[in-house]
Enzyme design. Structure first.
Site, PDB file in Angstrom:
ATOM      1  N   ASP A 138     -18.201 -11.838  17.492  1.00  0.00           N
ATOM      2  CA  ASP A 138     -19.270 -12.817  17.293  1.00  0.00           C
ATOM      3  C   ASP A 138     -18.953 -14.128  18.023  1.00  0.00           C
ATOM      4  O   ASP A 138     -19.797 -14.695  18.722  1.00  0.00           O
ATOM      5  CB  ASP A 138     -19.489 -13.072  15.800  1.00  0.00           C
ATOM      6  CG  ASP A 138     -18.187 -13.220  15.021  1.00  0.00           C
ATOM      7  OD1 ASP A 138     -17.117 -13.359  15.653  1.00  0.00           O
ATOM      8  OD2 ASP A 138     -18.232 -13.199  13.775  1.00  0.00           O
TER       9      ASP A 138
ATOM     10  N   ASP B 235     -24.395  -8.279   7.914  1.00  0.00           N
ATOM     11  CA  ASP B 235     -23.349  -7.381   7.439  1.00  0.00           C
ATOM     12  C   ASP B 235     -23.820  -6.674   6.180  1.00  0.00           C
ATOM     13  O   ASP B 235     -24.805  -7.074   5.542  1.00  0.00           O
ATOM     14  CB  ASP B 235     -22.066  -8.166   7.165  1.00  0.00           C
ATOM     15  CG  ASP B 235     -21.326  -8.510   8.456  1.00  0.00           C
ATOM     16  OD1 ASP B 235     -21.693  -7.972   9.517  1.00  0.00           O
ATOM     17  OD2 ASP B 235     -20.383  -9.332   8.400  1.00  0.00           O
TER      18      ASP B 235
ATOM     19  N   ASP C  21     -20.871   3.533  10.821  1.00  0.00           N
ATOM     20  CA  ASP C  21     -19.619   4.047  11.371  1.00  0.00           C
ATOM     21  C   ASP C  21     -18.734   4.672  10.294  1.00  0.00           C
ATOM     22  O   ASP C  21     -17.521   4.830  10.499  1.00  0.00           O
ATOM     23  CB  ASP C  21     -18.839   2.905  12.043  1.00  0.00           C
ATOM     24  CG  ASP C  21     -19.255   2.703  13.495  1.00  0.00           C
ATOM     25  OD1 ASP C  21     -20.117   3.458  13.976  1.00  0.00           O
ATOM     26  OD2 ASP C  21     -18.715   1.786  14.151  1.00  0.00           O
TER      27      ASP C  21
ATOM     28  N   ASP D 280     -22.988  -6.560   3.145  1.00  0.00           N
ATOM     29  CA  ASP D 280     -23.061  -7.225   1.846  1.00  0.00           C
ATOM     30  C   ASP D 280     -24.015  -8.417   1.850  1.00  0.00           C
ATOM     31  O   ASP D 280     -24.044  -9.179   0.884  1.00  0.00           O
ATOM     32  CB  ASP D 280     -21.670  -7.686   1.401  1.00  0.00           C
ATOM     33  CG  ASP D 280     -21.032  -8.644   2.401  1.00  0.00           C
ATOM     34  OD1 ASP D 280     -21.068  -8.342   3.605  1.00  0.00           O
ATOM     35  OD2 ASP D 280     -20.500  -9.688   1.988  1.00  0.00           O
TER      36      ASP D 280
END
Length: 524
Positions: A279, A185, A126, A187
Site C-alpha cells: 500500500d 480488508d 487466497d 475485517d
C-alpha cells in the site's frame, strides 16, 4: 564462592569504568540519541501544528476540494439506467483464511449504496483452508442470488500475498471496465453511504488519486493492549495523515478503507510485491507521478484491532520492516525524481521515511531501554535534563492533546511503546539491511463475532504461559533482567537516580515477557 563471584561484579564494572573503557563510547551514544531526539520532537511539533491548522481549516471550508452530493441512485428492487455521474466502481476484498470475519466484510460491501449496474464486488480469496474457501464461496453465491454483482476469485498460489491478489484481481476483463476501486480488508465494514461520501472528491477533483478514510475500532475496549493501540492509531490518523494531507506533502495509503483512481494505479506501475507494505509502495510511486491524496477523517470505517500480543507483534513487524525496506529501495528514485517539487521530495525522504520509519523505532529502544539504563551505571556520563525529561514529556503531551479521553492511560502507553520499540527496531534494521526476515508475511488473526465472553477480560489478563511455551518471550525477559541490574546498581551504588523509571520499565518487559497482555486465545 557464589557470593564472592557476585560481589566482584560491581567492582569489575567500576574498574572498567575507571579505566575509561565505557564512558567515551557511552557519551557518544548519548549525544547521538539526543540529536535524534531533537529531530523527532521537531517533527512531532511540526505535524501537530499542521494537524491543528488542518482541523481549523476544515471547520471553515471543509477539505479544500470540490465536493457535491450525488444524485440518488436508482432503487435496487426496480433497477433503472444509472445516472451519468455514477462511474463504474470495483470493490476489492482480499482475504486469507478469514473464517471469523468474511461475512462482515462481504455483507457490508454488498450493502453499499450505488447503482447495481455500476458496481462490482470482487472477493479475492487466497485461503489455503478448503473449508474456509467453501464457506466464502457459498457466501458469495448467496449474495449473487440476491442480484448483487459479486465475483469470487481464487488463485492457484499466494505469490505476492496481498499485492499479488490485488494485481491479479485487476487483470480480469470486468475489472478493467472500472474507473475506481475501493479496497477493504476482511475485517472492515464500511457504512452503506461510503461511496456516496468519498466518490464526489474523486469525480470533481481530477488530480486526486486516493481518498483515504479513517479507521474506527469495534473492539478497542477489550483489553489494555487494544486501548493503547487505539491511542497510537488515533494519533497516526489525527496527526500524521491529517498533516500530510493538509500540507499537500505526502501521506501513505493505509491499505484499506480507501478509494483509488484506477488510472493513477496503472500510471504508477500497479501493485508490486517487493515489500510487505504494498500500500505504501503504490502511494509513494503515485506521489512521485504528481498525483494528490486526500485524507477525510470525517468518514470512518469499522475494523478490528489485534487482541493478542503475538498477533500484534506480527503486524508491527510487517508494517515497520516493510516501510524501512521500501525506504532502502526507493530513496535514490525519490532523490532523482524530476516530476515533483523539492518540498515533496524532502518530506518523503526526511520526514516520512528517515525520521518516522528509521529514526523513531531505533531511537526509542536504543535511548530509553539501553543508553539511559547503562548511563545509570557510569557516573562520568550525565544526560542533560532537556534530553532526559523535556523532550519525552513534550512528545507525551503532544500525543495526549490529541487523545484527551485516554490521558489516564498515558503511563501505560509509554511503557508499552518502549517494550514494542525493541521489536520495531529489529524490524526496521531487518528492512534497512534486507535480511532474510525482511519479507516475512503473517496475516493478522481476527476474532470477529466469536463468543463475547471470551473477550471480556481484565485490563491485564494472565495467559498461563506454562500451557503454551510460545507465549514466553525470551527477548523481553532478557531485557527485563538487564533493566533490573541497571536499576538495582543505580539504587545501591549510583548517583543518577534513574532507578524509578528503569524499575518501571523492567516490570513492563517482565509482564509482556510472560504473556500477561492481550486476550486469551486457544493455543494453536
Amino acid at each position: 564462592m557464589a557470593s564472592s563471584s557476585s560481589s566482584s561484579l560491581p567492582a569489575a564494572w567500576a574498574a572498567a569504568v575507571r579505566a575509561g573503557a565505557v564512558a567515551p563510547a557511552l557519551r557518544a551514544a548519548v549525544w547521538a540519541c539526543l540529536a535524534m531526539s531533537a529531530m523527532l520532537v521537531a517533527e512531532a511539533a511540526w505535524m501537530g501544528l499542521a494537524s491543528l491548522a488542518a482541523a481549523a481549516a476544515r471547520r471553515l471550508r471543509g477539505y479544500g476540494y470540490r465536493w457535491e452530493p450525488m444524485a440518488a441512485p436508482p432503487d435496487v428492487e426496480a433497477p433503472a439506467p444509472a445516472p451519468a455521474d455514477f462511474p463504474m466502481v470495483l470493490v476489492q476484498i482480499p482475504m486469507y483464511n478469514e473464517k471469523e470475519v468474511y461475512k462482515l466484510s462481504i455483507g457490508a460491501a454488498c450493502a453499499l449504496t450505488w447503482p447495481p449496474d455500476r458496481i462490482i464486488i470482487q472477493v479475492l480469496d487466497d485461503s489455503t483452508d478448503p473449508f474456509v474457501k467453501e464457506l466464502v464461496e457459498l457466501e458469495c453465491k448467496e449474495w449473487a442470488s440476491k442480484k448483487i454483482n459479486i465475483k469470487y476469485e481464487v488463485r492457484n498460489n499466494r505469490k505476492g500475498y496481498k499485492a499479488g491478489a490485488l494485481r491479479k484481481g485487476m487483470e480480469h476483463t470486468y475489472a478493467q471496465l472500472c474507473d475506481f476501486v475501493a479496497i477493504f480488508d476482511a475485517d472492515f465494514e464500511p457504512e452503506s453511504d461510503f461511496l456516496l461520501k468519498t466518490m464526489p472528491y474523486l469525480l470533481h477533483n481530477p488530480k486526486i488519486a486516493l481518498v483515504q478514510t479513517r479507521w474506527e475500532f469495534v473492539n478497542y475496549n477489550v483489553c489494555l493492549m487494544t486501548r493503547i493501540q487505539k491511542m497510537s492509531l488515533d494519533y497516526h490518523f489525527k496527526v500524521e495523515q491529517e498533516s500530510g494531507s493538509f500540507m499537500h506533502a505526502f501521506f501513505g495509503f493505509n491499505g484499506t478503507a480507501g478509494v483509488w483512481r484506477v488510472s493513477a494505479i496503472n500510471q504508477s506501475g500497479g501493485w508490486k510485491d517487493r515489500t510487505t507494505v504494498e500500500d505504501m509502495d503504490l502511494a509513494v510511486r503515485a506521489s512521485l507521478k504528481g498525483w494528490e491524496f486526500l485524507y477525510v477523517g470525517d468518514i470512518r470505517v469499522k475494523s478490528e484491532l489485534p487482541s493478542t500480543f503475538q498477533a500484534y507483534r506480527h503486524q508491527q513487524h510487517r508494517w515497520t520492516c516493510g516501510a524501512a525496506n521500501l525506504f532502502r529501495k526507493m530513496a535514490w528514485e525519490i532523490i532523482t525524481n524530476k516530476e515533483v517539487s523539492m518540498w515533496k521530495k524532502h518530506h518523503l525522504l526526511y520526514s516520512f521515511f528517515f525520521v518516522r520509519r528509521a529514526i523513531a523505532p531505533i531511537l526509542t529502544f536504543l535511548f530509553y531501554c539501553i543508553v539511559i539504563p547503562l548511563s545509570a551505571m557510569v557516573p562520568e556520563v550525565t544526560i542533560p535534563v532537556w534530553g532526559l525529561v523535556y523532550i519525552p514529556t513534550a512528545i507525551t503531551i503532544m500525543n495526549a492533546i490529541r487523545n484527551p479521553g485516554s490521558v489516564h492511560l498515558m503511563p501505560f502507553w509509554i511503557l508499552f511503546e518502549n517494550v514494542m520499540a525493541m521489536h520495531r527496531m529489529r524490524a526496521a534494521l531487518s528492512g534497512l539491511l534486507e535480511t532474510a526476515r525482511a519479507n516475512d508475511w503473517v496475516v493478522t488473526e481476527k476474532v470477529g463475532d466469536q463468543v463475547k465472553d471470551e473477550l471480556d477480560v481484565p485490563l491485564l489478563e494472565p495467559l498461563k504461559p506454562t500451557e503454551c511455551a510460545e507465549r514466553i518471550y525470551i527477548p523481553e525477559l532478557l531485557l527485563a533482567l538487564y533493566l533490573l541490574i541497571c536499576a538495582s546498581y543505580d539504587f545501591v551504588l549510583g548517583n543518577h537516580k534513574y532507578y524509578i523509571y528503569i524499575y518501571l520499565q523492567a516490570v513492563a518487559f517482565t509482564v509482556m515477557g510472560f504473556g500477561f497482555v492481550g486476550t486469551r486465545t486457544p493455543c494453536s
